[in-house]
Design a protein around this motif. Sequence first.
Motif, short mmCIF file in Angstrom:
data_model
loop_
_atom_site.label_atom_id
_atom_site.label_comp_id
_atom_site.label_asym_id
_atom_site.label_seq_id
_atom_site.Cartn_x
_atom_site.Cartn_y
_atom_site.Cartn_z
N UNK A 130 0.76 -1.11 0.01
CA UNK A 130 0.04 0.04 0.07
C UNK A 130 1.02 1.46 -0.18
N UNK A 131 0.68 2.04 -0.95
CA UNK A 131 1.32 3.22 -0.98
C UNK A 131 0.53 4.34 -0.30
N UNK A 132 1.10 5.21 0.34
CA UNK A 132 0.58 6.39 1.16
C UNK A 132 0.72 7.72 0.43
N UNK A 133 -0.08 8.57 0.50
CA UNK A 133 -0.23 10.05 -0.30
C UNK A 133 1.03 10.64 0.45
N UNK A 134 1.70 11.66 -0.26
CA UNK A 134 2.83 12.33 0.43
C UNK A 134 2.39 13.26 1.62
N UNK A 135 3.19 13.23 2.60
CA UNK A 135 2.74 13.88 3.76
C UNK A 135 2.02 13.23 4.95
N UNK A 136 1.38 12.15 4.50
CA UNK A 136 0.71 11.44 5.37
C UNK A 136 1.08 10.28 6.15
N UNK A 137 2.45 9.84 6.00
CA UNK A 137 2.91 8.73 6.74
C UNK A 137 3.37 9.11 8.06
N UNK A 138 3.49 8.22 8.99
CA UNK A 138 3.77 8.51 10.29
C UNK A 138 5.22 8.89 10.71
N UNK A 139 6.25 8.47 9.73
CA UNK A 139 7.55 8.92 10.17
C UNK A 139 8.07 10.05 9.18
N UNK A 140 7.30 10.59 8.58
CA UNK A 140 7.79 11.82 7.58
C UNK A 140 8.52 12.75 8.65
N UNK A 141 8.02 13.26 9.80
CA UNK A 141 8.49 14.19 10.59
C UNK A 141 9.11 13.66 11.77
N UNK A 142 9.04 12.46 12.27
CA UNK A 142 9.82 11.88 13.26
C UNK A 142 11.32 12.13 13.46
N UNK A 143 11.62 12.73 14.38
CA UNK A 143 13.15 12.98 14.79
C UNK A 143 13.67 12.37 15.75
N UNK A 144 13.30 11.14 16.15
CA UNK A 144 13.78 10.30 17.41
C UNK A 144 14.98 9.50 17.08
N UNK B 40 11.73 17.94 2.47
CA UNK B 40 10.45 18.47 2.01
C UNK B 40 9.69 17.77 0.92
N UNK B 41 9.83 16.42 0.79
CA UNK B 41 9.20 15.75 -0.27
C UNK B 41 7.98 15.11 0.18
N UNK B 42 7.50 15.14 1.42
CA UNK B 42 6.43 14.51 1.94
C UNK B 42 6.60 13.08 2.44
N UNK B 43 7.74 12.39 2.22
CA UNK B 43 7.99 11.13 2.66
C UNK B 43 9.42 11.17 3.48
N UNK B 44 9.52 10.22 4.52
CA UNK B 44 10.85 9.95 5.12
C UNK B 44 12.03 9.88 3.98
N UNK B 45 13.07 10.78 4.41
CA UNK B 45 14.27 10.78 3.49
C UNK B 45 15.55 10.42 4.35
N UNK B 46 16.31 9.86 3.71
CA UNK B 46 17.57 9.42 4.29
C UNK B 46 18.61 9.69 3.25
N UNK B 47 19.92 9.72 3.71
CA UNK B 47 21.04 10.13 2.82
C UNK B 47 21.86 8.94 2.60
N UNK B 48 21.67 7.75 3.33
CA UNK B 48 22.30 6.50 3.07
C UNK B 48 21.47 5.57 4.10
N UNK B 49 21.60 4.13 3.32
CA UNK B 49 21.39 2.97 4.19
C UNK B 49 22.50 2.41 4.71
N UNK B 50 21.96 1.57 5.75
CA UNK B 50 23.09 0.44 6.11
C UNK B 50 23.75 -0.36 4.99
N UNK B 51 25.18 -0.64 5.40
CA UNK B 51 25.73 -1.18 4.57
C UNK B 51 25.27 -2.70 4.16
N UNK B 52 24.88 -2.90 2.74
CA UNK B 52 24.30 -4.18 2.33
C UNK B 52 22.97 -4.30 2.50
N UNK B 53 22.00 -3.34 2.98
CA UNK B 53 20.71 -3.48 3.43
C UNK B 53 19.92 -3.29 2.37
#
Length: 109
Positions: free
Chosen positions: A1-15, A38-51
């Motif tokens: 299931x794909x959620x519309x931008x800005x509606x996901x629970x992790x978009x603004x989480x900063x823990x 600012x894209x409306x979805x969680x954004x990361x600049x890199x993943x864990x190695x090999x994940x």
Amino acid sequence: MHRPRGTGEYNKLSADGFYNCAGCGTALYKSVTKFDSGCGWPAFYEGLPGAINRSPDPDGRRTEITCAACGGHMGHVFKGEGFKMPTDERHCVNSVSIKFIPGDAPASS
């Protein structure tokens, strides 16, 4: 299931913690690599190695990212957008694809 931008629970989480694959529980991202693009979805600049695996979408316009362990769709990765991040990448991830795990060590389910 794909959620519309800005509606996901992790978009603004900063823990502090890890973001694991919602399908298999594999740790994918450290919270310190998350940023507000600012894209409306969680954004990361890199993943864990090999994940995370990368493959071009059939139309060639985007690169899909999937969990290396189970093949679950995470979203897409974009390069060269000018964000001041160490990798100059934006992993645009749908909140339903990940599960946040608080703490300082990756947990698997």
